[in-house]
Design a protein around this motif. Structure first.
Motif, PDB file in Angstrom:
ATOM      1  N   LEU A 170      80.850 -21.486  49.205  1.00 27.56           N
ATOM      2  CA  LEU A 170      79.879 -20.809  48.346  1.00 27.56           C
ATOM      3  C   LEU A 170      80.335 -20.825  46.894  1.00 27.56           C
ATOM      4  CD1 LEU A 170      78.795 -17.757  50.554  1.00 27.56           C
ATOM      5  CD2 LEU A 170      77.646 -19.963  50.257  1.00 27.56           C
ATOM      6  N   ALA A 171      81.654 -20.751  46.677  1.00 28.88           N
ATOM      7  CA  ALA A 171      82.169 -20.853  45.310  1.00 28.88           C
ATOM      8  C   ALA A 171      81.986 -22.274  44.764  1.00 28.88           C
ATOM      9  CB  ALA A 171      83.645 -20.457  45.277  1.00 28.88           C
ATOM     10  N   LEU A 172      82.252 -23.271  45.578  1.00 26.25           N
ATOM     11  CA  LEU A 172      82.114 -24.658  45.137  1.00 26.25           C
ATOM     12  C   LEU A 172      80.661 -25.017  44.823  1.00 26.25           C
ATOM     13  CD1 LEU A 172      84.548 -26.490  47.583  1.00 26.25           C
ATOM     14  CD2 LEU A 172      84.851 -26.201  45.126  1.00 26.25           C
ATOM     15  N   LEU A 173      79.722 -24.366  45.522  1.00 23.53           N
ATOM     16  CA  LEU A 173      78.302 -24.674  45.318  1.00 23.53           C
ATOM     17  C   LEU A 173      77.729 -24.047  44.055  1.00 23.53           C
ATOM     18  CD1 LEU A 173      77.103 -24.322  49.022  1.00 23.53           C
ATOM     19  CD2 LEU A 173      77.060 -26.429  47.662  1.00 23.53           C
ATOM     20  N   GLU A 174      78.514 -23.251  43.366  1.00 21.03           N
ATOM     21  CA  GLU A 174      78.044 -22.551  42.167  1.00 21.03           C
ATOM     22  C   GLU A 174      77.451 -23.519  41.146  1.00 21.03           C
ATOM     23  OE1 GLU A 174      77.076 -19.466  39.731  1.00 21.03           O
ATOM     24  OE2 GLU A 174      78.046 -19.221  41.700  1.00 21.03           O
ATOM     25  N   ARG A 177      73.388 -27.318  41.687  1.00 19.91           N
ATOM     26  CA  ARG A 177      71.960 -27.027  41.852  1.00 19.91           C
ATOM     27  C   ARG A 177      71.236 -28.178  42.535  1.00 19.91           C
ATOM     28  NH1 ARG A 177      69.547 -23.306  37.080  1.00 19.91           N
ATOM     29  NH2 ARG A 177      71.304 -21.885  36.875  1.00 19.91           N
ATOM     30  N   ASP A 178      71.867 -29.333  42.576  1.00 21.00           N
ATOM     31  CA  ASP A 178      71.273 -30.450  43.302  1.00 21.00           C
ATOM     32  C   ASP A 178      71.353 -30.241  44.808  1.00 21.00           C
ATOM     33  OD1 ASP A 178      74.088 -30.675  43.003  1.00 21.00           O
ATOM     34  OD2 ASP A 178      74.009 -32.787  43.604  1.00 21.00           O
ATOM     35  N   LEU A 179      72.216 -29.310  45.248  1.00 17.40           N
ATOM     36  CA  LEU A 179      72.396 -29.067  46.668  1.00 17.40           C
ATOM     37  C   LEU A 179      71.765 -27.762  47.135  1.00 17.40           C
ATOM     38  CD1 LEU A 179      76.130 -30.188  47.073  1.00 17.40           C
ATOM     39  CD2 LEU A 179      74.083 -31.419  47.809  1.00 17.40           C
ATOM     40  N   ILE A 180      71.712 -26.752  46.290  1.00 14.99           N
ATOM     41  CA  ILE A 180      71.187 -25.458  46.713  1.00 14.99           C
ATOM     42  C   ILE A 180      70.530 -24.743  45.539  1.00 14.99           C
ATOM     43  CG2 ILE A 180      73.414 -24.303  46.345  1.00 14.99           C
ATOM     44  CD1 ILE A 180      72.704 -22.520  48.783  1.00 14.99           C
ATOM     45  N   ASP A 181      69.397 -24.105  45.792  1.00 15.91           N
ATOM     46  CA  ASP A 181      68.708 -23.326  44.774  1.00 15.91           C
ATOM     47  C   ASP A 181      69.559 -22.112  44.394  1.00 15.91           C
ATOM     48  OD1 ASP A 181      66.765 -20.950  44.056  1.00 15.91           O
ATOM     49  OD2 ASP A 181      65.637 -22.802  43.693  1.00 15.91           O
ATOM     50  N   PRO A 182      69.702 -21.801  43.101  1.00 13.74           N
ATOM     51  CA  PRO A 182      70.522 -20.656  42.695  1.00 13.74           C
ATOM     52  C   PRO A 182      70.118 -19.344  43.361  1.00 13.74           C
ATOM     53  CG  PRO A 182      70.007 -22.003  40.789  1.00 13.74           C
ATOM     54  CD  PRO A 182      69.207 -22.554  41.930  1.00 13.74           C
ATOM     55  N   ALA A 183      68.827 -19.142  43.614  1.00 14.54           N
ATOM     56  CA  ALA A 183      68.393 -17.909  44.276  1.00 14.54           C
ATOM     57  C   ALA A 183      68.900 -17.852  45.710  1.00 14.54           C
ATOM     58  CB  ALA A 183      66.870 -17.803  44.249  1.00 14.54           C
ATOM     59  N   ASP A 184      68.904 -18.992  46.386  1.00 12.47           N
ATOM     60  CA  ASP A 184      69.436 -19.033  47.751  1.00 12.47           C
ATOM     61  C   ASP A 184      70.940 -18.789  47.753  1.00 12.47           C
ATOM     62  OD1 ASP A 184      66.980 -19.561  48.979  1.00 12.47           O
ATOM     63  OD2 ASP A 184      67.200 -21.728  48.689  1.00 12.47           O
ATOM     64  N   LEU A 185      71.636 -19.377  46.794  1.00 15.01           N
ATOM     65  CA  LEU A 185      73.084 -19.173  46.720  1.00 15.01           C
ATOM     66  C   LEU A 185      73.403 -17.710  46.436  1.00 15.01           C
ATOM     67  CD1 LEU A 185      75.944 -20.304  46.729  1.00 15.01           C
ATOM     68  CD2 LEU A 185      75.653 -20.857  44.297  1.00 15.01           C
ATOM     69  N   ASP A 186      72.609 -17.074  45.564  1.00 14.37           N
ATOM     70  CA  ASP A 186      72.837 -15.660  45.269  1.00 14.37           C
ATOM     71  C   ASP A 186      72.656 -14.809  46.519  1.00 14.37           C
ATOM     72  OD1 ASP A 186      73.046 -13.309  43.348  1.00 14.37           O
ATOM     73  OD2 ASP A 186      71.065 -12.959  44.207  1.00 14.37           O
ATOM     74  N   ARG A 187      71.603 -15.078  47.289  1.00 17.32           N
ATOM     75  CA  ARG A 187      71.398 -14.318  48.524  1.00 17.32           C
ATOM     76  C   ARG A 187      72.546 -14.565  49.499  1.00 17.32           C
ATOM     77  NH1 ARG A 187      66.529 -14.132  53.131  1.00 17.32           N
ATOM     78  NH2 ARG A 187      67.962 -13.540  54.808  1.00 17.32           N
ATOM     79  N   ALA A 188      72.955 -15.811  49.616  1.00 18.38           N
ATOM     80  CA  ALA A 188      74.034 -16.129  50.555  1.00 18.38           C
ATOM     81  C   ALA A 188      75.308 -15.374  50.196  1.00 18.38           C
ATOM     82  CB  ALA A 188      74.297 -17.628  50.569  1.00 18.38           C
ATOM     83  N   ARG A 189      75.623 -15.309  48.928  1.00 18.63           N
ATOM     84  CA  ARG A 189      76.842 -14.613  48.512  1.00 18.63           C
ATOM     85  C   ARG A 189      76.733 -13.112  48.740  1.00 18.63           C
ATOM     86  NH1 ARG A 189      78.744 -17.746  43.027  1.00 18.63           N
ATOM     87  NH2 ARG A 189      80.723 -16.729  43.494  1.00 18.63           N
ATOM     88  N   ARG A 190      75.549 -12.550  48.511  1.00 20.56           N
ATOM     89  CA  ARG A 190      75.361 -11.109  48.754  1.00 20.56           C
ATOM     90  C   ARG A 190      75.423 -10.803  50.254  1.00 20.56           C
ATOM     91  NH1 ARG A 190      70.555  -9.402  47.668  1.00 20.56           N
ATOM     92  NH2 ARG A 190      69.561 -11.396  47.141  1.00 20.56           N
ATOM     93  N   GLU A 191      74.852 -11.663  51.060  1.00 19.82           N
ATOM     94  CA  GLU A 191      74.940 -11.475  52.510  1.00 19.82           C
ATOM     95  C   GLU A 191      76.391 -11.560  52.983  1.00 19.82           C
ATOM     96  OE1 GLU A 191      72.541 -13.889  54.991  1.00 19.82           O
ATOM     97  OE2 GLU A 191      70.708 -12.783  54.548  1.00 19.82           O
TER      98      GLU A 191
END
Length: 324
Positions: A170-174, A177-191
């Motif tokens: 999750l840190a590497l995906l920061e 954006r070509d791999l994951i939408d920032p909103a999805d990454l934010d939710r994933a980190r909060r979860e």
């Protein structure tokens, strides 16, 4: 470690680079097999995704060579996990459980050649290429759990969840954006902030889900890893074997598979799946799947493979409904 297995995610590997990786894995497996006294003249790649699986023909031996790995997976950690898999498979085979066993022609231990770690298994003829029946297989998972219950070896709690991999990825995906939408990454980190303490601590898990027994489990969706051999179905791929709730092995397979497991569990006098635990492990599995996007530069097919999972995850309750 090999050059494709570094911390920087970088560009996607080309088909030529992936073919070169597989060729190096085959070369290492052949060299290791011959070094162990096997006759190898016609090696054939049977499978190439996270590992390269090679039939060391004409010897009845299959080498499984780890290739797609997170940057921190050094040879010692790979060997530790592989030895746990070999130990479990040998123990089950000795008790008559239908598994693909380690090869009896070589020592039951990992071998490392040219920075690659591999294990050796008995070659088993596949019965057909027909589509697997995952519902029927889910019922067979209850039988596997019954067989694994008394395993005497030491296993760590929920290591199959790979908490370090989730956190690191999750840190590497920061910046990807070509791999994951920032909103999805934010939710994933909060979860993950909510789920992580329960994943990392057996004590916290037992407080969160009182009365849920833990036992040795397969760790990697065994219903998907049942091999259709000529002489019958065989359990396979115990490389994620761990201590955990049985729900982990059924997570993400859907209600039909859950019902099939419960029917067989009742028949064997075992407990049925707990819905709260199932929701929890499904949520963790979703995050682990999303985290695997960090491996996409090594394995580009993951981009399309993970897209439906993300769509499903967006519709699920946040962090399995656990309170922050």
């Amino acid at each position: 470690m090999l050059v494709w297995n570094n911390r920087a995610m970088g560009a996607f590997m080309t088909p030529e680079q992936i073919a070169d990786r597989a060729a190096r894995a085959v070369e290492a497996a052949v060299r290791a097999g011959r070094g162990l006294g096997l006759t190898v003249t016609d090696a054939k790649v049977l499978y190439d995704v996270f590992s390269v699986v090679v039939h060391l023909a004409p010897s009845p031996v299959v080498a499984r060579v780890l290739t797609v790995l997170p940057h921190y997976a050094d040879l010692a950690s790979q060997a530790g996990r592989q030895q746990a898999e070999l130990n479990m498979a040998r123990w089950l085979a000795a008790r008559g459980t239908p598994v693909i066993p380690p090869s009896p022609l070589v020592p039951p231990e990992p071998v490392q050649v040219d920075g690659l770690s591999m294990t050796f298994w008995q070659f088993v003829e596949k019965s057909s290429d027909e589509e697997p029946d995952y519902v029927a297989n889910a019922g067979l998972v209850a039988d596997l759990h019954a067989a694994m219950r008394d395993y005497p070896g030491e296993l760590s709690f929920l290591s199959a969840a790979e908490p370090r991999f989730i956190e690191d990825s999750l840190a590497l995906l920061e910046d990807r954006r070509d791999l994951i939408d920032p909103a999805d990454l934010d939710r994933a980190r909060r979860e993950w902030r909510i789920l992580e303490p329960v994943v990392r601590s057996r004590t916290t898990f037992e407080k969160t889900f009182p009365g849920i027994e833990l036992q040795p489990i397969h760790g990697d969706s065994p219903a998907v890893n049942i091999f259709p051999a000529v002489d019958g179905h065989l359990y396979a791929d115990f490389e994620m074997v761990t201590l955990g709730p049985v729900e982990w092995d059924i997570a993400g397979l859907g209600p039909d598979c859950e019902a099939a497991y419960n029917r067989e569990a009742r028949r064997k006098g075992m407990r049925e799946l707990d819905e709260d635990v199932l929701s929890f492990v499904t949520a963790v599995g979703m995050l682990r799947g999303i985290a695997s996007l960090a491996l996409a530069p090594q394995l580009p097919l993951l981009v399309d493979a993970i897209r439906p999972l993300i769509e499903q995850w967006r519709s699920m309750p946040f962090a399995a409904g656990l309170a922050d």
